[in-house]
Design a protein around this motif. Structure first.
Motif, PDB file in Angstrom:
ATOM      1  N   ARG A 178      47.713  36.444  27.590  1.00  7.55           N
ATOM      2  CA  ARG A 178      47.662  35.692  29.047  1.00  7.55           C
ATOM      3  C   ARG A 178      46.860  34.279  29.172  1.00  7.55           C
ATOM      4  NH1 ARG A 178      48.160  41.026  30.452  1.00  7.55           N
ATOM      5  NH2 ARG A 178      49.946  41.666  31.828  1.00  7.55           N
ATOM      6  N   ALA A 187      39.754  34.612  36.202  1.00  2.00           N
ATOM      7  CA  ALA A 187      40.420  35.535  35.574  1.00  2.00           C
ATOM      8  C   ALA A 187      41.240  36.681  36.450  1.00  2.00           C
ATOM      9  CB  ALA A 187      39.131  36.913  35.456  1.00  2.00           C
ATOM     10  N   SER A 188      40.976  36.557  37.928  1.00  2.00           N
ATOM     11  CA  SER A 188      42.359  36.772  38.479  1.00  2.00           C
ATOM     12  C   SER A 188      43.516  36.497  38.317  1.00  2.00           C
ATOM     13  CB  SER A 188      41.357  37.243  39.805  1.00  2.00           C
ATOM     14  OG  SER A 188      41.239  35.880  40.475  1.00  2.00           O
ATOM     15  N   ASP A 191      44.979  37.939  35.424  1.00  2.00           N
ATOM     16  CA  ASP A 191      45.502  39.395  35.493  1.00  2.00           C
ATOM     17  C   ASP A 191      46.938  39.383  36.624  1.00  2.00           C
ATOM     18  OD1 ASP A 191      43.008  39.995  34.104  1.00  2.00           O
ATOM     19  OD2 ASP A 191      42.199  40.686  36.104  1.00  2.00           O
ATOM     20  N   GLU A 192      46.947  38.607  36.923  1.00  2.00           N
ATOM     21  CA  GLU A 192      48.226  38.236  37.822  1.00  2.00           C
ATOM     22  C   GLU A 192      49.626  37.726  37.193  1.00  2.00           C
ATOM     23  OE1 GLU A 192      47.237  37.317  41.894  1.00  2.00           O
ATOM     24  OE2 GLU A 192      46.333  39.012  42.174  1.00  2.00           O
ATOM     25  N   ASN A 211      55.177  46.670  34.847  1.00  2.00           N
ATOM     26  CA  ASN A 211      54.403  46.110  35.824  1.00  2.00           C
ATOM     27  C   ASN A 211      55.355  45.713  37.100  1.00  2.00           C
ATOM     28  OD1 ASN A 211      51.732  44.701  33.955  1.00  2.00           O
ATOM     29  ND2 ASN A 211      53.656  44.318  32.378  1.00  2.00           N
TER      30      ASN A 211
END
Length: 452
Positions: A178, A187-188, A191-192, A211
């Motif tokens: 990523r 960073a969030s 993560d998504e 996922n």
């Protein structure tokens, strides 16, 4: 003629463009107002467009294979659009109320595209993708998305992840990293996002399954432009389709660019049946536009008829009558005959380019469909973004190729999709093929570097 470059700019950039750039550097941080402007190192400033051609501020005429990043499918100054917009200008440019023009354009698109049961208009392709993802989140209650590594979907943080990854940071082949698009990307956000590799069925199935409980959407351009303009395999399309359905994930087909692949669009061409579509570029007739369309069940998140909708969506200029009127005039003229003309031209050009490559025995390949094409400085046609990413030597060859085209009065986008428009003729595409063939002959020394 061999192209050369100096610190003052490529030799096809005239005095008036140089003067304009000098002015621009006083008011723009890098001299331009968008990163997509090509420069060498000075951009060419345009004065006007006429049909398939551009005329710069120095009076030089160019065959336009950029079309404002594939937007101008009818070329420049298309009479039906000019006439429709001129009439609308006298009646008003924007209102807080709806107009009949938005209904007309909506009826045309929904009537043409299988699966587009209802539609919402916004102002850009980026905005369309953003609201499509928000709609998927509102519909599923989940937050994460999956997207193709290297694919471009506009300026929304989540779809920018791994948009510009490179060999040094893109991670293992079976577990793409990523990669943030800009310094400070939260960073969030990383993560998504689940990056998938185009045409890799096994990886896509595994990544989606692992996922699934957090994925709201899979965002897929049926033929990602910046990721190589490579056709999807039927197996990959089927795998994505089945995985989305199996896990209750909203499948979004981003056709902002690729909608020009046929009368019903790219999804129909590649047997993809998404829950949502995003549109832009050609549907606005040269004016700013974007749209989200799809299944009424998913689109119901926008429904405000009983109060606050699950997903509010507004926009001061959304569905403005100028864009709606221009789009309706342009799309009405894009009838099956127009698409047949573009398909014929595209097939002819790709065939002629391929024949030149074979005849000269050089390490090039051609991708694309319908009115879109892209040249790759690679002997074997790439299958995904990683294979399409040029080495330093390959990037240098492509830069020289665009310079040679500029010297021949043709605008060829650097490292991206090039496009044809309805005013073009067989003579135009034959010229493009001839200039390419001449480059292969006159710059054979440069091309030999690809084998080094």
């Amino acid at each position: 003629m061999t192209a050369t470059a100096t610190t003052e700019g490529h030799n096809s950039v005239g005095i008036a463009s140089r003067a304009a750039f000098k002015r621009a550097r006083r008011v723009f941080v890098d001299g331009t107002s968008r990163v997509t402007i090509e420069r060498d190192p000075i951009p060419r400033y345009m004065d006007r467009g006429e049909g398939a051609h551009l005329i710069d501020v120095d009076g030089r005429r160019f065959l336009d294979l950029n079309g404002n990043f594939t937007t101008l499918i009818h070329g420049h100054g298309f009479a039906p659009v000019i006439e429709a917009v001129t009439r609308q200008l006298r009646s008003g440019t924007c209102f807080a109320n709806p107009t009949l023009a938005e209904i007309g354009l909506a009826e045309l698109i929904c009537g043409r595209v299988p699966g587009a049961e209802t539609i919402r208009f916004v102002n850009t392709g980026s905005e369309a993708v953003m609201f499509a993802i928000k709609a998927a989140r509102a519909f599923t209650g989940r937050a994460a998305i999956a997207k193709i590594e290297g694919a471009y979907h506009g300026a929304y943080d989540w779809v920018e992840v791994s948009q510009a990854s490179a060999p040094g940071n893109w991670g293992p082949a079976d577990d793409p990293a990523r990669v943030p698009y800009y310094r400070g990307m939260p960073a969030s956000v990383l993560d998504e996002v689940v990056p998938l590799r185009f045409n890799d069925v096994n990886l896509a199935e595994r990544q989606i399954a692992e996922n699934a409980d957090r994925l709201a959407a899979i965002v897929l351009d049926p033929m990602p432009s910046r990721a190589g303009l490579i056709a999807p395999t039927p197996e990959f399309v089927a795998a994505i389709q089945q995985a989305a359905k199996r896990h209750g994930i909203v499948l979004i087909a981003d056709e902002v660019l690729s909608f020009r692949q046929g009368y019903q669009g790219a999804s129909a061409r590649h047997q993809l049946k998404p829950d949502l579509f995003t549109f832009g570029k050609i549907i606005g007739g040269g004016l700013p536009i974007g749209a989200i369309a799809g299944a009424r069940e998913v689109m119901s998140v926008f429904d405000a008829s009983s109060g606050r909708p699950t997903l509010p969506q507004g926009g001061t200029f959304s569905a403005n009558p100028l864009s709606m009127t221009a789009g309706l005039a342009s799309m009405t003229a894009l009838d099956p005959a127009a698409f047949e003309h573009l398909e014929t031209l595209g097939d002819r050009l790709r065939d002629h380019l391929g024949r030149a490559i074979s005849r000269r025995g050089v390490p090039f390949s051609v991708s694309g469909a319908a009115s879109l094409f892209r040249l790759h400085p690679k002997a074997k046609l790439p299958r995904d973004f990683r294979e399409a990413t040029p080495t330093a030597a390959e990037a240098h060859v492509m830069k020289e190729l665009t310079r040679s085209f500029a010297d021949a009065s043709i605008v060829l986008p650097y490292g991206a999709a090039a496009c044809l428009s309805t005013p073009m003729t067989t003579d135009d595409v034959d010229l493009v093929a001839s200039v390419f063939d001449n480059f292969l002959v006159t710059r054979s020394d440069l091309i030999e570097s690809l084998a080094a």
